[in-house]
Design a protein around this motif. Sequence first.
Motif, short mmCIF file in Angstrom:
data_model
loop_
_atom_site.label_atom_id
_atom_site.label_comp_id
_atom_site.label_asym_id
_atom_site.label_seq_id
_atom_site.Cartn_x
_atom_site.Cartn_y
_atom_site.Cartn_z
N PHE A 1 0.52 -45.54 27.83
CA PHE A 1 1.35 -46.54 27.17
C PHE A 1 1.09 -46.52 25.67
CE2 PHE A 1 0.76 -47.85 31.51
CZ PHE A 1 2.03 -48.24 31.89
N ALA A 2 2.14 -46.77 24.90
CA ALA A 2 2.05 -46.74 23.44
C ALA A 2 1.05 -47.77 22.94
CB ALA A 2 3.42 -47.03 22.83
N LYS B 1 4.62 -41.22 30.49
CA LYS B 1 4.31 -41.85 29.21
C LYS B 1 5.40 -42.87 28.85
CE LYS B 1 3.52 -38.84 25.90
NZ LYS B 1 3.31 -38.06 24.68
N TYR B 2 4.98 -44.00 28.30
CA TYR B 2 5.90 -45.05 27.86
C TYR B 2 5.67 -45.35 26.39
CZ TYR B 2 6.96 -46.03 32.73
OH TYR B 2 7.37 -45.92 34.04
N GLY B 3 6.77 -45.38 25.63
CA GLY B 3 6.72 -45.78 24.24
C GLY B 3 7.03 -47.25 24.11
N HIS B 4 7.49 -47.65 22.93
CA HIS B 4 7.92 -49.02 22.69
C HIS B 4 9.43 -49.09 22.88
CE1 HIS B 4 4.06 -50.08 21.07
NE2 HIS B 4 4.13 -49.13 20.16
N PHE B 5 9.91 -50.20 23.45
CA PHE B 5 11.34 -50.40 23.60
C PHE B 5 11.79 -51.28 22.44
CE2 PHE B 5 15.23 -52.04 25.62
CZ PHE B 5 15.79 -50.83 26.01
N ILE B 6 12.38 -50.65 21.44
CA ILE B 6 12.78 -51.34 20.20
C ILE B 6 14.24 -51.00 19.91
CG2 ILE B 6 12.39 -51.58 17.71
CD1 ILE B 6 9.48 -50.73 18.20
N GLY B 7 15.03 -52.01 19.67
CA GLY B 7 16.42 -51.79 19.31
C GLY B 7 17.23 -51.13 20.41
N GLY B 8 16.86 -51.40 21.65
CA GLY B 8 17.62 -50.87 22.78
C GLY B 8 17.28 -49.44 23.17
N GLN C 1 0.70 -52.23 13.19
CA GLN C 1 1.52 -53.10 12.34
C GLN C 1 2.89 -52.49 12.04
OE1 GLN C 1 0.64 -56.28 11.40
NE2 GLN C 1 2.78 -56.40 10.81
N GLU C 2 2.96 -51.19 11.86
CA GLU C 2 4.25 -50.55 11.57
C GLU C 2 5.22 -50.69 12.73
OE1 GLU C 2 4.25 -46.76 9.21
OE2 GLU C 2 2.11 -46.87 9.72
N ASP C 3 4.71 -50.58 13.96
CA ASP C 3 5.56 -50.76 15.13
C ASP C 3 6.05 -52.20 15.24
OD1 ASP C 3 5.35 -48.07 16.44
OD2 ASP C 3 3.23 -48.60 16.46
N VAL C 4 5.16 -53.13 14.94
CA VAL C 4 5.55 -54.56 14.94
C VAL C 4 6.64 -54.79 13.91
CG1 VAL C 4 4.77 -56.92 14.50
CG2 VAL C 4 3.33 -55.35 15.82
#
Length: 65
Positions: free
Chosen positions: A46-47, A14-21, A51-54
Amino acid sequence: MRIDMTNKIVLREKYGHFIGGEWREPVNKQYFDEYNPSTGVKLASFARGDQEDVNLAVQSAKEGF
């Protein structure tokens, strides 16, 4: 040229979002599955961002500058 077919790419389940390192689970906790089109074998999940993730990614990018 010889192609070595014994090497394989190992994917995580499973892959999430890569945000803020860092890898993060999507806010809505939703994922979609992706499959190898030639074999039909599932590759990974995949995640599915919203809008909240963006907003989190944009905020993180702004803080980086």
